[in-house]
Motif scaffolding. Structure first.
Motif, short mmCIF file in Angstrom:
data_model
loop_
_atom_site.label_atom_id
_atom_site.label_comp_id
_atom_site.label_asym_id
_atom_site.label_seq_id
_atom_site.Cartn_x
_atom_site.Cartn_y
_atom_site.Cartn_z
N CYS A 25 -16.36 90.20 27.07
CA CYS A 25 -15.62 89.92 28.26
C CYS A 25 -15.34 91.42 28.77
O CYS A 25 -15.09 92.34 28.18
CB CYS A 25 -14.25 89.56 27.64
SG CYS A 25 -12.86 89.43 28.87
N GLY A 27 -12.52 92.09 30.65
CA GLY A 27 -11.31 92.21 30.47
C GLY A 27 -10.84 92.75 29.40
O GLY A 27 -10.18 93.95 29.34
N CYS A 28 -11.30 92.41 28.20
CA CYS A 28 -10.60 92.89 26.93
C CYS A 28 -11.76 93.14 25.91
O CYS A 28 -11.42 93.47 24.78
CB CYS A 28 -9.80 91.90 26.17
SG CYS A 28 -10.52 90.19 25.84
N CYS A 58 -13.52 86.12 29.02
CA CYS A 58 -13.49 85.35 27.86
C CYS A 58 -12.58 84.27 28.20
O CYS A 58 -11.93 84.23 29.27
CB CYS A 58 -12.64 86.34 26.46
SG CYS A 58 -11.05 86.74 26.91
N CYS A 61 -8.81 85.68 29.44
CA CYS A 61 -9.09 86.47 30.58
C CYS A 61 -9.54 85.77 31.68
O CYS A 61 -9.16 85.76 32.85
CB CYS A 61 -10.11 87.63 30.47
SG CYS A 61 -9.36 89.00 29.19
N PRO A 116 -6.18 91.03 25.81
CA PRO A 116 -6.63 90.29 26.93
C PRO A 116 -5.68 90.16 28.31
O PRO A 116 -4.52 90.51 27.99
CB PRO A 116 -6.74 88.70 26.47
CG PRO A 116 -5.97 88.93 25.06
CD PRO A 116 -5.56 90.47 24.89
ZN LIG Z 1 -11.01 88.86 27.80
#
Ligand SMILES: [Zn+2]
Length: 151
Positions: A25, A27-28, A58, A61, A116
């Motif tokens: 992911c 994002g995180c 993910c 996110c 996230p």
């Molecule tokens: Zn994520």
């Protein structure tokens, strides 16, 4: 006389896909992520803007991104003719597919030290999303008014 031909050597690596796309992911850093973009569309008179957030994202996110982008589209996506009939419906269907893709992912832990994206309230709990009802009501009013006048 024997000639040997050697295939051309490429010392710079393959032309395509030289850098493998990340699978975690963005994002995180969670391991389970779907490589699917989320879109938003803004249309005001003759101005149109297309926003896009690429994956991989993910489950959490992805859902957070879908909620923000869909609310933005519902609020700001209806105010030009092409947007009303083409781009905004397309964007909303696209994000619906994105939401289903992300919902299929297992919940996975973010990478160490990362969190996230904040999912926030669902789209139907965001007042700005209901701005999208205005053009729908306008179309209904227009159609009903047309029927009333023609009878
Ligand atoms: Zn994520």
């Amino acid at each position: 006389m024997t000639t040997t031909t050697t295939p051309p050597q490429n010392h710079n690596g393959p032309l395509w896909g030289a850098a493998p796309r990340p699978t975690a992911c963005r994002g995180c850093g969670a391991a389970d992520a779907a490589d699917f973009a989320v879109r938003a569309h803004v249309g005001v008179l003759v101005l149109m803007r297309f926003h896009r957030v690429d994956g991989p994202l993910c489950r959490r996110c992805g859902r957070a991104t879908v909620r923000v982008m869909t609310t933005k589209t519902l609020c700001q996506g209806w105010w030009s003719p092409f947007s009303l009939f083409i781009f905004t419906p397309f964007t909303l269907v696209w994000n619906l597919i994105a939401a289903m893709r992300f919902a299929k992912l297992p919940l996975s832990e973010p990478a160490p030290g990362r969190v996230p994206l904040d999912e926030g309230p669902p789209v139907h709990a965001r007042p700005l999303a209901y701005v999208g009802l205005l053009p729908v009501l306008w179309v209904i009013w227009f159609v009903v008014g047309g029927i009333a006048r023609s009878s």
